[in-house]
Write an enzyme that holds these catalytic residues in place. Sequence first.
Site, PDB file in Angstrom:
ATOM      1  N   LYS A  22       7.891  -1.172   4.914  1.00 34.38           N
ATOM      2  CA  LYS A  22       8.282  -0.511   3.927  1.00 34.38           C
ATOM      3  C   LYS A  22       7.384   0.748   3.888  1.00 34.38           C
ATOM      4  CE  LYS A  22       6.070  -1.372  -0.242  1.00 34.38           C
ATOM      5  NZ  LYS A  22       5.116  -0.484  -0.695  1.00 34.38           N
ATOM      6  N   ASN A  23       5.968   0.848   4.236  1.00 32.69           N
ATOM      7  CA  ASN A  23       5.164   1.915   4.002  1.00 32.69           C
ATOM      8  C   ASN A  23       5.602   2.869   5.298  1.00 32.69           C
ATOM      9  OD1 ASN A  23       4.634   1.201   1.560  1.00 32.69           O
ATOM     10  ND2 ASN A  23       2.434   0.629   2.000  1.00 32.69           N
ATOM     11  N   ARG A  94       5.769   5.592  -6.826  1.00 33.25           N
ATOM     12  CA  ARG A  94       4.963   6.567  -6.533  1.00 33.25           C
ATOM     13  C   ARG A  94       4.963   7.373  -5.466  1.00 33.25           C
ATOM     14  NH1 ARG A  94       0.278   6.872  -9.429  1.00 33.25           N
ATOM     15  NH2 ARG A  94      -0.734   7.874  -7.758  1.00 33.25           N
ATOM     16  N   CYS A 118      -1.375   3.593 -12.218  1.00 38.24           N
ATOM     17  CA  CYS A 118      -0.558   2.505 -12.116  1.00 38.24           C
ATOM     18  C   CYS A 118      -1.411   1.309 -12.114  1.00 38.24           C
ATOM     19  CB  CYS A 118       0.088   2.483 -10.698  1.00 38.24           C
ATOM     20  SG  CYS A 118      -0.744   2.076  -9.453  1.00 38.24           S
ATOM     21  N   ARG A 123      -5.114   6.513  -9.169  1.00 38.93           N
ATOM     22  CA  ARG A 123      -4.267   7.197  -7.932  1.00 38.93           C
ATOM     23  C   ARG A 123      -3.770   8.413  -8.307  1.00 38.93           C
ATOM     24  NH1 ARG A 123      -0.198   2.527  -5.988  1.00 38.93           N
ATOM     25  NH2 ARG A 123      -0.416   3.895  -4.149  1.00 38.93           N
ATOM     26  N   ASP A 306      -4.137  -4.086   0.896  1.00 39.19           N
ATOM     27  CA  ASP A 306      -2.743  -4.490   0.458  1.00 39.19           C
ATOM     28  C   ASP A 306      -2.728  -6.186   0.848  1.00 39.19           C
ATOM     29  OD1 ASP A 306      -1.895  -2.327  -0.426  1.00 39.19           O
ATOM     30  OD2 ASP A 306      -0.893  -1.681   1.324  1.00 39.19           O
ATOM     31  N   ILE A 328     -11.128   0.560  -2.285  1.00 40.46           N
ATOM     32  CA  ILE A 328     -10.043   1.673  -2.150  1.00 40.46           C
ATOM     33  C   ILE A 328      -9.382   1.575  -3.655  1.00 40.46           C
ATOM     34  CG2 ILE A 328      -7.699   2.371  -1.349  1.00 40.46           C
ATOM     35  CD1 ILE A 328      -9.829   1.717   0.913  1.00 40.46           C
ATOM     36  N   ARG A 398      10.218  -5.017  -4.607  1.00 39.93           N
ATOM     37  CA  ARG A 398      10.033  -3.616  -4.201  1.00 39.93           C
ATOM     38  C   ARG A 398       9.304  -3.667  -2.674  1.00 39.93           C
ATOM     39  NH1 ARG A 398       5.829  -0.783  -7.429  1.00 39.93           N
ATOM     40  NH2 ARG A 398       6.173   0.801  -5.730  1.00 39.93           N
TER      41      ARG A 398
HETATM   42  N1  EPU Z   1      -6.923   9.430  -3.946  1.00 38.58           N
HETATM   43  C1  EPU Z   1      -7.258  10.435  -4.600  1.00 38.58           C
HETATM   44  N2  EPU Z   1      -6.810  11.551  -4.489  1.00 38.58           N
HETATM   45  C2  EPU Z   1      -5.670  11.910  -3.894  1.00 38.58           C
HETATM   46  C3  EPU Z   1      -5.290  10.587  -3.110  1.00 38.58           C
HETATM   47  C4  EPU Z   1      -5.964   9.477  -2.887  1.00 38.58           C
HETATM   48  O1  EPU Z   1      -8.520  10.392  -5.330  1.00 38.58           O
HETATM   49  O2  EPU Z   1      -5.205  12.772  -3.972  1.00 38.58           O
HETATM   50  C5  EPU Z   1      -7.712   7.967  -3.812  1.00 38.58           C
HETATM   51  C6  EPU Z   1      -6.944   6.968  -4.292  1.00 38.58           C
HETATM   52  O3  EPU Z   1      -7.009   6.940  -5.765  1.00 38.58           O
HETATM   53  C7  EPU Z   1      -7.299   5.802  -3.889  1.00 38.58           C
HETATM   54  C8  EPU Z   1      -7.712   6.234  -2.395  1.00 38.58           C
HETATM   55  O4  EPU Z   1      -7.857   7.589  -2.433  1.00 38.58           O
HETATM   56  O5  EPU Z   1      -8.605   5.366  -4.306  1.00 38.58           O
HETATM   57  C9  EPU Z   1      -6.696   5.823  -1.469  1.00 38.58           C
HETATM   58  O6  EPU Z   1      -5.513   5.904  -1.620  1.00 38.58           O
HETATM   59  P1  EPU Z   1      -4.273   6.514  -0.725  1.00 38.58           P
HETATM   60  O7  EPU Z   1      -3.742   7.766  -1.241  1.00 38.58           O
HETATM   61  O8  EPU Z   1      -4.597   6.048   0.643  1.00 38.58           O
HETATM   62  O9  EPU Z   1      -3.201   5.498  -1.187  1.00 38.58           O
HETATM   63  P2  EPU Z   1      -1.429   5.928  -1.344  1.00 38.58           P
HETATM   64  O10 EPU Z   1      -1.224   6.760   0.001  1.00 38.58           O
HETATM   65  O11 EPU Z   1      -1.050   6.124  -2.757  1.00 38.58           O
HETATM   66  C10 EPU Z   1      -0.740   3.902   0.356  1.00 38.58           C
HETATM   67  C11 EPU Z   1       0.208   2.827   0.329  1.00 38.58           C
HETATM   68  C12 EPU Z   1      -0.515   1.923  -0.638  1.00 38.58           C
HETATM   69  C13 EPU Z   1      -1.742   1.155  -0.002  1.00 38.58           C
HETATM   70  C14 EPU Z   1      -2.749   2.546   0.146  1.00 38.58           C
HETATM   71  C15 EPU Z   1      -3.922   2.125   0.822  1.00 38.58           C
HETATM   72  C16 EPU Z   1       2.440   3.834   0.665  1.00 38.58           C
HETATM   73  C17 EPU Z   1       3.580   4.356   0.115  1.00 38.58           C
HETATM   74  N3  EPU Z   1       1.461   3.064  -0.141  1.00 38.58           N
HETATM   75  O12 EPU Z   1      -0.915   4.328  -0.896  1.00 38.58           O
HETATM   76  O13 EPU Z   1       0.522   0.642  -0.445  1.00 38.58           O
HETATM   77  O14 EPU Z   1      -2.356   0.232  -0.857  1.00 38.58           O
HETATM   78  O15 EPU Z   1      -2.109   3.523   0.991  1.00 38.58           O
HETATM   79  O16 EPU Z   1      -3.928   1.578   2.196  1.00 38.58           O
HETATM   80  O17 EPU Z   1       2.143   4.074   1.950  1.00 38.58           O
HETATM   81  C18 EPU Z   1       1.617  -1.492  -1.358  1.00 38.58           C
HETATM   82  O18 EPU Z   1       2.332  -1.328  -0.469  1.00 38.58           O
HETATM   83  O19 EPU Z   1       1.610  -2.219  -1.971  1.00 38.58           O
HETATM   84  C19 EPU Z   1       0.727  -0.144  -1.554  1.00 38.58           C
HETATM   85  C20 EPU Z   1       0.005  -0.092  -2.736  1.00 38.58           C
END
Ligand code: EPU
Length: 420
Positions: A22-23, A94, A118, A123, A306, A328, A398
């Site tokens: 998915k990701n 998201r 969320c 996030r 995850d 995280i 999802r």
């Molecule tokens: N963060 C910030 N500011 C930003 C972006 C991130 O503070 O602008 C913080 C977040 O709040 C968090 C950390 O950085 O504390 C890491 O978040 P990240 O941005 O890496 O997460 P994401 O990109 O929103 C993806 C996956 C998630 C997975 C995380 C961590 C996708 C679509 N989603 O989310 O997947 O948990 O990376 O590996 O790729 C899931 O599949 O169930 C899922 C939640």
Amino acid sequence: MDKVIVTGGNRLVGEVAVSGAKNAALPILASTLLSTEECRLLNVPYLMDIATMERLLSCLGAKTQWEKQKHTLSVRFDQVENLEAPYELVKTMRASILVLGPLLARCGKARVSLPGGCAIGARPVNLHLAALEQMGAEVRIEHGYIVASSKRLRGNRIRFDVSTVTGTENLLMAATLAAGTTILENAAREPEVEELARSLNERGAKIRGAGTETIEIEGVDRLTGGSHRIMPDRIEAGTFMVAAAITGGEIFVRSALCGHLRDLILKLRETGCEIREESEGLLVKGVRRPKGVDITSLPYPGFPTDMQAQMMALLSVADGTSVITETIFESRFQHAAELRRMGAFIKTEGKQAVVSGVEHLTGAPVMASDLRASASLILAALRAEGETEILRVYHLDRGYEKIEEKLSSLGAKIVRIKEN
Ligand code: EPU
């Protein structure tokens, strides 16, 4: 709302095939915005989040076509007809934020609803926005929307304060069509980022270093279309590995890529599982009572956040005490309260959960709070005595393709009750 009923106690035995990731599919789908030619994606999992991304791309002007039997989705963006990712779609997923970088790179303008918090944490997307600003974009927040504009984005040296997966992906896509070279430092190293870079390179991008913490992207004038096969989902694979572990079963997880699952393999071995790495997948043999182990979620190649909820289910029946540290996301322990309703002994405080393993869990009605929490509750239910009713299972749809069918084929007693 649908619910799932699991009658626990069966050892799961057999073979299961992992679906496409998915990701990995989500950012690659968003990247189809970057060219006018058709992109044909193979091994796309048929999931709610993918359907939401398809709806979003269609609303931006894409012509999409599914060959569902073949898990193939073709997308063509002759023209971008609309520059807005609406709140109705962003609030359900998201990852819609992933169209921001490509829209800006291709059209010089974008309006994307700001995602709210969320179930697993606040996030924010501040790092995506600050990085796009460093490439010359003007970004403001208006009526709940991110409004971004720029002439051609310019390459720059950008350092992320925190490693962010979708942040890195957004910038990677934006930078492929920028003027000059962009260097991303402290970039996320997740396999899904590497996969996105690989697919962009196949279409003419010039990206080096994806999979390491420094990625260099030399901007090009155009990308072509192309055909790309989505890699297997490491979190789905991991979830089936824990299914073998928690039921004391024996499962061959076909297509699981050992290289993407290193930390999980180590931790499962520490609990006593036997894991054989084969060229076509992984054979996981559980034991009657796993041993407790400590886990800390970290950015890749560390232990994946995850998989934290699924491991909590396993450790709740372990012999001994385990400490789980979630670094995280700030509120990713909501499954703990539901596991407690099934008899688990878990104390959470801040980033830590202390799990004192119990001999037995018992079935109970429980509520899923997010995707991985749902998986955790299903796993616990497979081990528990009696019947567990899991509510709000739409979260599961999802991210897990045909999970009831797959678990049933391994011997689980699991049914979905459809409700209006
Ligand atoms: N963060 C910030 N500011 C930003 C972006 C991130 O503070 O602008 C913080 C977040 O709040 C968090 C950390 O950085 O504390 C890491 O978040 P990240 O941005 O890496 O997460 P994401 O990109 O929103 C993806 C996956 C998630 C997975 C995380 C961590 C996708 C679509 N989603 O989310 O997947 O948990 O990376 O590996 O790729 C899931 O599949 O169930 C899922 C939640």
